[in-house]
Structure formats: structure tokens, C-alpha cells
Design an enzyme around this catalytic site. Structure first.
Site, PDB file in Angstrom:
ATOM      1  N   LYS A 184      -4.808   5.991  16.762  1.00 37.16           N
ATOM      2  CA  LYS A 184      -4.349   7.357  16.508  1.00 37.16           C
ATOM      3  C   LYS A 184      -5.593   8.189  16.225  1.00 37.16           C
ATOM      4  O   LYS A 184      -6.093   8.257  15.103  1.00 37.16           O
ATOM      5  CB  LYS A 184      -3.415   7.376  15.298  1.00 37.16           C
ATOM      6  CG  LYS A 184      -2.295   8.412  15.364  1.00 37.16           C
ATOM      7  CD  LYS A 184      -2.759   9.842  15.567  1.00 37.16           C
ATOM      8  CE  LYS A 184      -3.073  10.534  14.269  1.00 37.16           C
ATOM      9  NZ  LYS A 184      -3.725  11.861  14.468  1.00 37.16           N
ATOM     10  N   CYS A 292     -19.821  11.666   6.803  1.00 39.32           N
ATOM     11  CA  CYS A 292     -19.345  11.282   5.470  1.00 39.32           C
ATOM     12  C   CYS A 292     -20.490  10.839   4.575  1.00 39.32           C
ATOM     13  O   CYS A 292     -20.374  10.837   3.362  1.00 39.32           O
ATOM     14  CB  CYS A 292     -18.316  10.174   5.598  1.00 39.32           C
ATOM     15  SG  CYS A 292     -18.994   8.714   6.413  1.00 39.32           S
ATOM     16  N   GLU A 391     -15.991  17.466  -2.109  1.00 32.32           N
ATOM     17  CA  GLU A 391     -16.526  17.252  -0.761  1.00 32.32           C
ATOM     18  C   GLU A 391     -16.298  18.502   0.083  1.00 32.32           C
ATOM     19  O   GLU A 391     -15.160  18.940   0.250  1.00 32.32           O
ATOM     20  CB  GLU A 391     -15.817  16.053  -0.109  1.00 32.32           C
ATOM     21  CG  GLU A 391     -16.400  15.711   1.249  1.00 32.32           C
ATOM     22  CD  GLU A 391     -15.640  14.606   1.963  1.00 32.32           C
ATOM     23  OE1 GLU A 391     -14.395  14.651   2.004  1.00 32.32           O
ATOM     24  OE2 GLU A 391     -16.297  13.700   2.506  1.00 32.32           O
TER      25      GLU A 391
HETATM   26  P1  NAD Z   1      -7.927  13.405   7.575  1.00 34.79           P
HETATM   27  O1  NAD Z   1      -7.671  12.407   6.518  1.00 34.79           O
HETATM   28  O2  NAD Z   1      -7.330  14.753   7.438  1.00 34.79           O
HETATM   29  O3  NAD Z   1      -7.418  12.860   8.996  1.00 34.79           O
HETATM   30  C1  NAD Z   1      -7.821  11.603   9.481  1.00 34.79           C
HETATM   31  C2  NAD Z   1      -6.726  11.037  10.371  1.00 34.79           C
HETATM   32  O4  NAD Z   1      -5.578  10.769   9.585  1.00 34.79           O
HETATM   33  C3  NAD Z   1      -6.280  11.961  11.487  1.00 34.79           C
HETATM   34  O5  NAD Z   1      -6.086  11.208  12.650  1.00 34.79           O
HETATM   35  C4  NAD Z   1      -4.969  12.517  10.957  1.00 34.79           C
HETATM   36  O6  NAD Z   1      -4.066  12.918  11.957  1.00 34.79           O
HETATM   37  C5  NAD Z   1      -4.421  11.312  10.226  1.00 34.79           C
HETATM   38  N1  NAD Z   1      -3.440  11.624   9.198  1.00 34.79           N
HETATM   39  C6  NAD Z   1      -3.242  12.783   8.533  1.00 34.79           C
HETATM   40  N2  NAD Z   1      -2.232  12.656   7.646  1.00 34.79           N
HETATM   41  C7  NAD Z   1      -1.771  11.387   7.753  1.00 34.79           C
HETATM   42  C8  NAD Z   1      -0.748  10.638   7.096  1.00 34.79           C
HETATM   43  N3  NAD Z   1      -0.003  11.172   6.154  1.00 34.79           N
HETATM   44  N4  NAD Z   1      -0.584   9.337   7.452  1.00 34.79           N
HETATM   45  C9  NAD Z   1      -1.370   8.771   8.381  1.00 34.79           C
HETATM   46  N5  NAD Z   1      -2.338   9.431   9.057  1.00 34.79           N
HETATM   47  C10 NAD Z   1      -2.540  10.728   8.739  1.00 34.79           C
HETATM   48  O7  NAD Z   1      -9.501  13.491   7.715  1.00 34.79           O
HETATM   49  P2  NAD Z   1     -10.347  14.469   8.643  1.00 34.79           P
HETATM   50  O8  NAD Z   1     -10.238  15.854   8.089  1.00 34.79           O
HETATM   51  O9  NAD Z   1      -9.979  14.222  10.060  1.00 34.79           O
HETATM   52  O10 NAD Z   1     -11.834  13.902   8.422  1.00 34.79           O
HETATM   53  C11 NAD Z   1     -12.683  14.294   7.404  1.00 34.79           C
HETATM   54  C12 NAD Z   1     -12.663  13.284   6.271  1.00 34.79           C
HETATM   55  O11 NAD Z   1     -13.001  11.988   6.751  1.00 34.79           O
HETATM   56  C13 NAD Z   1     -13.688  13.573   5.190  1.00 34.79           C
HETATM   57  O12 NAD Z   1     -13.104  13.382   3.932  1.00 34.79           O
HETATM   58  C14 NAD Z   1     -14.765  12.521   5.428  1.00 34.79           C
HETATM   59  O13 NAD Z   1     -15.527  12.167   4.302  1.00 34.79           O
HETATM   60  C15 NAD Z   1     -13.940  11.370   5.884  1.00 34.79           C
HETATM   61  N6  NAD Z   1     -14.766  10.387   6.607  1.00 34.79           N
HETATM   62  C16 NAD Z   1     -15.103   9.241   5.976  1.00 34.79           C
HETATM   63  C17 NAD Z   1     -15.902   8.298   6.628  1.00 34.79           C
HETATM   64  C18 NAD Z   1     -16.326   6.998   5.976  1.00 34.79           C
HETATM   65  O14 NAD Z   1     -16.867   6.150   6.669  1.00 34.79           O
HETATM   66  N7  NAD Z   1     -16.110   6.814   4.693  1.00 34.79           N
HETATM   67  C19 NAD Z   1     -16.330   8.563   7.927  1.00 34.79           C
HETATM   68  C20 NAD Z   1     -15.973   9.761   8.528  1.00 34.79           C
HETATM   69  C21 NAD Z   1     -15.182  10.676   7.857  1.00 34.79           C
HETATM   70  O1  6OD Z   2     -22.232   3.857  11.072  1.00 40.47           O
HETATM   71  C1  6OD Z   2     -21.071   3.490  10.887  1.00 40.47           C
HETATM   72  O2  6OD Z   2     -20.679   2.345  11.171  1.00 40.47           O
HETATM   73  C2  6OD Z   2     -20.105   4.420  10.309  1.00 40.47           C
HETATM   74  N1  6OD Z   2     -18.873   3.932  10.079  1.00 40.47           N
HETATM   75  C3  6OD Z   2     -20.473   5.688  10.048  1.00 40.47           C
HETATM   76  C4  6OD Z   2     -19.624   6.637   9.437  1.00 40.47           C
HETATM   77  C5  6OD Z   2     -20.046   7.900   9.291  1.00 40.47           C
HETATM   78  C6  6OD Z   2     -19.222   8.879   8.676  1.00 40.47           C
HETATM   79  O3  6OD Z   2     -19.138  10.023   9.005  1.00 40.47           O
END
Ligand code: NAD
Ligand code: 6OD
Length: 487
Positions: A184, A292, A391
Site C-alpha cells: 500500500k 526521517c 516533527e
Molecule cells: P503517514 O503515516 O501519514 O502515511 C503513511 C502511510 O500510511 C500511507 O500509505 C497512508 O495512506 C497510510 N495510512 C494512513 N492512515 C492509515 C491508517 N489508519 N491505517 C493504515 N495505513 C494508514 O505518513 P506520511 O505523511 O506519508 O510520511 C511522513 C512520516 O513518515 C513522517 O512522520 C516521517 O518521519 C515518517 N517516516 C519514517 C521513516 C523511518 O524510517 N522511521 C522513514 C520515512 C518516513
Molecule cells: O536507509 C534505509 O534503509 C531507510 N529505511 C531509510 C529511511 C529514511 C527515512 O526517511
């Protein structure tokens, strides 16, 4: 600092991928896909919900009975390697789709996102061959050994910032371990994952093993509550993680969560200043700050504070924000209008909280269309300012001075997040002891985002559950049986 030339480019219409072919939503509903750098509609996206998800899960469940999970290891590994090869063959096309979806510079899509996506497959194709089980010899009484099996149907739910990189980071080990999946992708950036689905088929993955449903949170929620899904690997916001945990609780799914962060970047006075400044520009603003792992809370030892701020501002001034298709742009647009408004609202908040913009502080002037924000450095905020604690996930960092190691350690750990941290010092002892006290899943010393895919990746506290990478990914994507043989 500004490049205004923008070319009109068309994306693709994204359908779902179920049982080895593209299918529309049952009722034909779609939504528009917008290029954030031009605000133009570049395609439509099938609006999937519970019906499509349940169908995809049923197909994936059926495919568990097929050859994929029991295929000879070398054959499955060769198919994964081929997926990586095909990603590289289609690098230009995939990079363009990633840039049209995200607004990030095309050179970055090519050299970071798509290259790494291919490498994720190549890495796990190799890794699966050498993955080992355990054996325990209990005197002359018994031998115990472990046997790993696929977890089952796994849901892969992803965000918009590194769309193909993050989807392949989950898909490659899930397939290597013999699972079947339903992906997804983010509703904001659906294109590269949709193409990835057909690439897996071309590489030889049997129909039904890889499925994809496009749509909003409802589709992710349907995946999280489906009783035939054994595990969910999710990357995204912390609050979404909580919702997924709640939805999956009744069916007790295995969960791997990579969530939000507010990562500290600590610069001690004995750091190599030039290196710290150059890398901090990257760790602050790479991918428009939409990584992130970006170090958005910068702490600088007071004796070098003024010098560091001046040097960081000077280097940031050199960044060119503009047309993602122009190779001289260092930064493109942020990912969507919604996210643009969110980041701009934090810039307003920073003013109310008494912050001083050392550089940036608003949208980029002179570009008529698109969601471009200036790289922004804020000083003068206190530890409790929301801009320091929450964030923002955009090109915005705060800088605060500190006097002692103890003081800065307290600030570093005074957060609900615990994803990553960066420490700059040439004092070896301080580097190791300080790094060891940080409450984060990943600490970089004198570098940032230096990855080795064998290492554990993930966050603690509200930044995640579990670790991925190397054997950690295999732990998640498999179930273990311990078999005991009495002698
Ligand atoms: P988000 O949580 O809004 O969405 C992520 C995914 O979850 C999307 O595909 C969305 O459609 C889906 N989603 C939304 N509501 C849902 C629900 N109730 N149940 C299941 N799925 C649902 O995140 P975003 O805005 O797309 O991305 C930004 C966030 O992602 C930031 O907080 C960032 O820090 C985080 N992030 C973390 C990492 C990591 O490795 N820790 C990496 C990249 C991004
Ligand atoms: O490098 C990776 O494997 C990884 N998961 C990076 C995530 C970056 C977040 O935005």
C-alpha cells in the site's frame, strides 16, 4: 537561489496490481495525482478500499500454497537479483516518475532513490543465500535446531518521502523470506511502486505473490484489520502507527514500525568544523528535509556557536531551490500542498515562539507554481518551543547553544522520539561514551546517513518498534520452529 524553468511532464495512471495484472477499482473511482513542483495533474490513481484490499489478501493467501515459499533458494534469489537489474534498466523512467510524484530533484531520484531500490533487491538476493539457522547440542540427550518459514501474507504500508527506496526496503526481504505481500504505497506518491509490481512479474515472481492496492488510509486500515494478514511492516507517522497497532490488535499481527523522529545533531567544539558544517547542510536539507533521519534539532557548543551558525548560513545560501528537472537544483518542492501548508504553519509558529530566521523563513518567491520552501535555520528558540519538539519534516532546522556534555545529553534525550542522532567530535572517548548514552536506534559519529544494509535500522520510544536490515529483516519476515530430536 531560484530556478524557475519547469517543464510539463506527464506521469502514469495508477491502477491496483492483483494476481499479476493491473485492475481498476470495482466502482471505477479514481483520484488525481498532482505534481507538487507544477501543481499539474499528472495522472489518476485508482481509489482502493476494503473490497480491493480483501481481494488482494485472498489472492496472496492462495499464492502461499504455490511454489514461491518452497522454491529452491538459489532460484528465488536469482529472481530477486533480476528485479534489481530491471529496476536499474528502467532507472531513467523510474527516476522521472519519482520526481514527478515527490518534487525532489531528478538527479537525486536517480542517484539515491532508484539506485538504492535496486541495491535493496541485490542485497537481499545475496543475503538470503547465507542466512543461517541455529542448532543446540544438549549433552548427549538431544539436538535442537531451528527452521524458518515465511511469515505468511504481509502488508507493506509506506509513506511519500522515499517511495521506491522504502517500498523495496520492505518488499525485497519479504520476498526473500518466501512471503506473499500486499503493498500500500502512499496516496501522494503511487507511481514507482505501481511500476515495481509489473517489474516483479517480468523478473519471474509468480502471479499472486506480489499485489498492490492504491488508495488512502482506509486501504491501509483494511490491510491492518484483515485476519489473513500475518504481519504489517509500516513506515510513516507515529500516530498512524498507533492506529495500525489498534486495528491489528484483534488479530494479533506481527508489527514492524519505522516512525517519526526529531533527531538531534550535536556539534562539540573539538569537531572538524568544515566537515560538520558541510554534512549538516545535507542532514538538514537533503530531500527538502523530508528524510526521517534529518537532524532537525542542532545543538552547538557555545565556544563555536557563532562561528558554526555563520558558516552553516553561508553554505545554506549556496543551495539552489527550484525546478527538480534542472540538474543544478539542490532542492525541489515539498511533496504536496497539504505538507507545504503544514511546514509554512510551523514557520509562522516559529515567529510567534520568538525564533529568529538566520536564513529562509518562507516560501520561495519568484516561482509561480509549486510548493517550494526556503531552507530555513532558526535560532533563539527555547527547549519547550513546539518548533524544537515537534516533527516538521521539511527544510527547517533549529540551532541552540550548550555549555556542557551533561546539559546537551539531557536536551538530546528529552523527547518522545528516538530514531537517530548525529554527534560531531574528534575526541574518541567522548564520541563513544556520548553516543552510547543517546536514546536513539541509530547514532552517527562524524557522518550522517551512512548505511550498511546489514546493520539494525529503526527507532526506539515513539520512533518505532523492531529493527529492519540484515538478519533483523529476516527475523521479522519469518516464523521460527524449534525442532527437538531426542538422541
Ligand atoms: P503517514 O503515516 O501519514 O502515511 C503513511 C502511510 O500510511 C500511507 O500509505 C497512508 O495512506 C497510510 N495510512 C494512513 N492512515 C492509515 C491508517 N489508519 N491505517 C493504515 N495505513 C494508514 O505518513 P506520511 O505523511 O506519508 O510520511 C511522513 C512520516 O513518515 C513522517 O512522520 C516521517 O518521519 C515518517 N517516516 C519514517 C521513516 C523511518 O524510517 N522511521 C522513514 C520515512 C518516513
Ligand atoms: O536507509 C534505509 O534503509 C531507510 N529505511 C531509510 C529511511 C529514511 C527515512 O526517511
Amino acid at each position: 537561489m531560484i530556478a524557475t524553468e519547469k517543464k510539463t511532464m506527464q506521469g502514469i495512471d495508477c491502477q491496483h496490481w492483483i494476481n499479476g495484472k493491473y485492475v481498476p477499482t470495482k466502482n471505477g473511482k479514481t483520484f488525481d495525482n498532482i505534481n507538487p513542483a507544477t501543481e499539474e495533474v499528472i495522472g489518476t490513481v485508482a481509489l482502493g478500499g476494503a473490497e480491493e484490499v480483501n481481494e488482494a489478501v485472498a489472492v496472496a493467501k492462495m499464492a502461499l500454497k504455490g511454489e514461491w515459499g518452497s522454491m529452491p533458494l538459489r532460484k528465488r534469489s536469482a529472481i530477486l537479483r533480476k528485479v534489481g537489474d530491471l529496476i536499474l534498466e528502467r532507472k531513467d523512467e523510474l527516476a522521472m516518475l519519482e520526481t514527478l510524484d515527490t518534487g525532489k530533484p531528478l538527479w537525486m531520484s536517480k542517484t539515491i532513490d532508484i539506485e538504492r531500490a535496486a541495491f535493496n533487491f541485490h542485497f537481499f538476493a545475496d543475503y538470503m543465500i547465507s542466512a543461517q539457522d541455529e542448532a543446540f547440542h544438549q549433552d548427549d540427550i538431544a539436538i535442537h535446531y531451528t527452521k524458518r518459514k515465511p511469515l505468511g501474507v504481509v502488508g507493506l504500508i509506506n509513506p511519500w518521502n522515499l517511495p521506491l527506496l522504502l517500498m523495496t526496503w520492505k518488499l525485497a526481504p519479504a520476498l526473500a523470506a518466501g512471503n506473499t505481500v500486499v503493498m500500500k504505497p502512499s496516496e501522494v506518491t503511487p507511481m514507482t511502486a505501481t511500476v515495481l509490481a509489473e517489474i516483479t512479474k517480468e523478473a519471474g515472481v509468480p502471479d499472486g505473490v506480489v499485489n498492490l492496492v492504491n488508495g488512502f488510509g482506509e486501504a491501509g486500515a483494511a490491510l491492518s484489520s484483515n485476519p489473513d494478514v500475518s504481519g504489517i511492516a509500516f513506515t510513516g507517522e507515529t500516530l498512524t502507527g498507533s492506529a495500525i497497532m489498534k486495528a491489528s490488535a484483534p488479530t494479533l499481527k506481527k508489527l514492524s514500525f519505522e516512525l517519526g523522529g526529531k533527531n538531534p545533531n550535536v556539534i562539540f567544539a573539538d569537531a572538524d568544523l568544515e566537515d560538520a558544517v558541510t554534512t549538516t547542510v545535507r542532514s538538514s536539507f537533503q530531500n527538502q528535509g523530508e528524510v526521517c533521519l534529518c537532524g532537525s534539532r542542532i545543538y552547538v557548543e557555545r565556544s563555536i556557536y557563532e562561528e558554526f551558525v555563520a558558516k552553516l548560513v553561508a553554505k545554506t545560501k549556496e543551495l539552489k531551490v527550484g525546478d527538480p528537472l534542472d540538474d543544478s537544483s539542490n532542492m525541489g518542492s515539498v511533496v504536496s500542498e497539504e505538507h507545504y501548508n503544514k511546514v509554512l504553519s510551523y514557520l509562522e509558529l516559529a515567529k510567534e515562539e520568538g525564533g529568529k530566521f538566520e536564513i529562509g523563513g518562507s516560501k520561495v518567491e519568484g516561482i509561480e507554481k509549486g510548493f517550494f520552501i526556503e531552507p530555513t535555520i532558526i535560532t533563539g528558540l527555547g527547549d519547550n518551543a513546539r518548533c524544537v519538539r515537534e516533527e516538521i519534516f521539511g527544510p527547517v532546522v533549529t540551532i541552540q547553544p550548550f555549555d556542557t556534555e551533561e546539559e546537551v545529553l539531557e536536551k538530546v534525550n528529552d523527547t518522545t522520539y528516538g530514531l537517530s542522532a548525529t554527534v560531531w567530535t574528534t575526541n574518541l572517548k567522548k564520541a563513544h561514551t556520548f553516543a552510547g548514552k543517546i536514546e536513539a536506534g541509530i547514532v552517527w559519529i562524524n557522518t550522517w546517513f551512512l548505511r550498511d544494509l546489514r546493520t539494525p535500522f529503526g527507532g526506539m520510544k515513539h520512533s518505532g518498534i523492531g529493527r529492519e536490515g540484515g538478519h533483523n529483516s529476516f527475523e521479522f519476515y519469518t516464523e521460527t520452529t524449534n525442532i527437538t530430536v531426542k538422541l
